[in-house]
Design a protein around this motif. Sequence first.
Motif, PDB file in Angstrom:
ATOM      1  N   THR A  24       0.829  -1.210   0.000  1.00  0.00           N
ATOM      2  CA  THR A  24       0.000   0.000   0.000  1.00  0.00           C
ATOM      3  C   THR A  24       0.857   1.252   0.000  1.00  0.00           C
ATOM      4  O   THR A  24       0.657   2.174  -0.807  1.00  0.00           O
ATOM      5  CB  THR A  24      -0.927   0.009   1.231  1.00  0.00           C
ATOM      6  OG1 THR A  24      -1.749  -1.172   1.226  1.00  0.00           O
ATOM      7  CG2 THR A  24      -1.830   1.236   1.227  1.00  0.00           C
ATOM      8  N   LEU A  68      -3.670   2.034  -6.934  1.00  0.00           N
ATOM      9  CA  LEU A  68      -3.871   1.253  -5.710  1.00  0.00           C
ATOM     10  C   LEU A  68      -4.619  -0.042  -5.996  1.00  0.00           C
ATOM     11  O   LEU A  68      -4.267  -1.106  -5.476  1.00  0.00           O
ATOM     12  CB  LEU A  68      -4.644   2.085  -4.684  1.00  0.00           C
ATOM     13  CG  LEU A  68      -3.822   3.099  -3.898  1.00  0.00           C
ATOM     14  CD1 LEU A  68      -4.739   4.103  -3.210  1.00  0.00           C
ATOM     15  CD2 LEU A  68      -2.945   2.396  -2.872  1.00  0.00           C
ATOM     16  N   LEU A  72      -2.951  -3.689  -5.183  1.00  0.00           N
ATOM     17  CA  LEU A  72      -3.514  -4.499  -4.101  1.00  0.00           C
ATOM     18  C   LEU A  72      -4.164  -5.771  -4.610  1.00  0.00           C
ATOM     19  O   LEU A  72      -4.122  -6.809  -3.939  1.00  0.00           O
ATOM     20  CB  LEU A  72      -4.503  -3.661  -3.293  1.00  0.00           C
ATOM     21  CG  LEU A  72      -3.852  -2.519  -2.503  1.00  0.00           C
ATOM     22  CD1 LEU A  72      -4.902  -1.603  -1.900  1.00  0.00           C
ATOM     23  CD2 LEU A  72      -2.936  -3.067  -1.414  1.00  0.00           C
ATOM     24  N   PHE A 121      -6.368   4.896   4.212  1.00  0.00           N
ATOM     25  CA  PHE A 121      -6.655   3.468   4.085  1.00  0.00           C
ATOM     26  C   PHE A 121      -7.025   2.839   5.430  1.00  0.00           C
ATOM     27  O   PHE A 121      -6.623   3.325   6.491  1.00  0.00           O
ATOM     28  CB  PHE A 121      -5.474   2.723   3.455  1.00  0.00           C
ATOM     29  CG  PHE A 121      -4.176   2.859   4.194  1.00  0.00           C
ATOM     30  CD1 PHE A 121      -3.834   1.970   5.210  1.00  0.00           C
ATOM     31  CD2 PHE A 121      -3.284   3.873   3.875  1.00  0.00           C
ATOM     32  CE1 PHE A 121      -2.633   2.104   5.893  1.00  0.00           C
ATOM     33  CE2 PHE A 121      -2.078   4.008   4.548  1.00  0.00           C
ATOM     34  CZ  PHE A 121      -1.744   3.116   5.564  1.00  0.00           C
TER      35      PHE A 121
END
Length: 319
Positions: A24, A68, A72, A121
């Motif tokens: 992340t 992102l 991820l 996040f």
Amino acid sequence: MQNLSQVLASSAVEDSLQTVLIQTTDTCVAISDVLKQGSLAGILGMAGNENVQGEEQKKLDVISNDMLKDALLACPEVRAIASEEEEDIVPANTKGEYLIAFDPLDGSSNIDINAMVGTIFSIYRQTGDNPATEQDFLIPGKEQVAAGYVLYGPSSMLVLSTGNGVNMFTLDPKTNTFLLTEEGVTIQPETQEFAINMSNQRFWSESIQNYVNDLVKGKEGNRNKNFNMRWVAAMVGDVHRILCRGGIFIYPWDNKDPSKPGKLRLMYEANPMAMLLEQAGGKAYTHTDRILDIQPNAIHQRVAVILGAANEVDKCLSY
């Protein structure tokens, strides 16, 4: 000076969670690099479409979300993601251990004026034998195993909690690594600084109007002290200021739009920021409930937010 990986390892954070956090934050480093290019890369301006919230997307909203999302979904430890920019959750690896909810670029209205923006996040540990669904994400914020944000400002900073206090890291541009620069962040219980969007005052409840009026009256009012007002127009910036020097941030319930009595998203903004604030000794509430106790009913649920210095939050709630 320790880097992020060293701090996570020394804090006995599970290897699988370390992997997710590094994936992340490495992506946030890449987003920071893109932001630095600004208009030189043709990334400013509108994308020409709306997100699921009905808000017009900036180009960088889309770019940061895709960065992102791609990173991820490729991480074996990630079971699914939920983004403010996505209508539905996106399943990743069924055998993954973690669910991640994120706001890829909070404060994106600040992009075109080169002001503060950030990535927020929230991470939960949850396993299952079937692909994840939206229902799997509907977990109270108190179950978060990690929460944080990366602030893209004069220097890029990571603020992170894995449930054992709050640490701040600063991005070293020479090595593109986050280095620990403040350990065990705490918020003083008293403050003389508040953040609120005064342009919405006429839409607030009478009680919030009374509270803010008393702040504005300062020493001449019944609070007997002067307050300063600050407003960044990006939650990530206002919360960062509170973690650095105290204060209270308020985005109250209002009747401006009856379909959206709360402005901020529980899953992507309120929950992760509430975890950070509580871990630093502050408090985080709606006008009625502790934010981390709320049972979500949808991934894009909105709530009112009152967070910051513990005694000032209590004082606001007393109204």
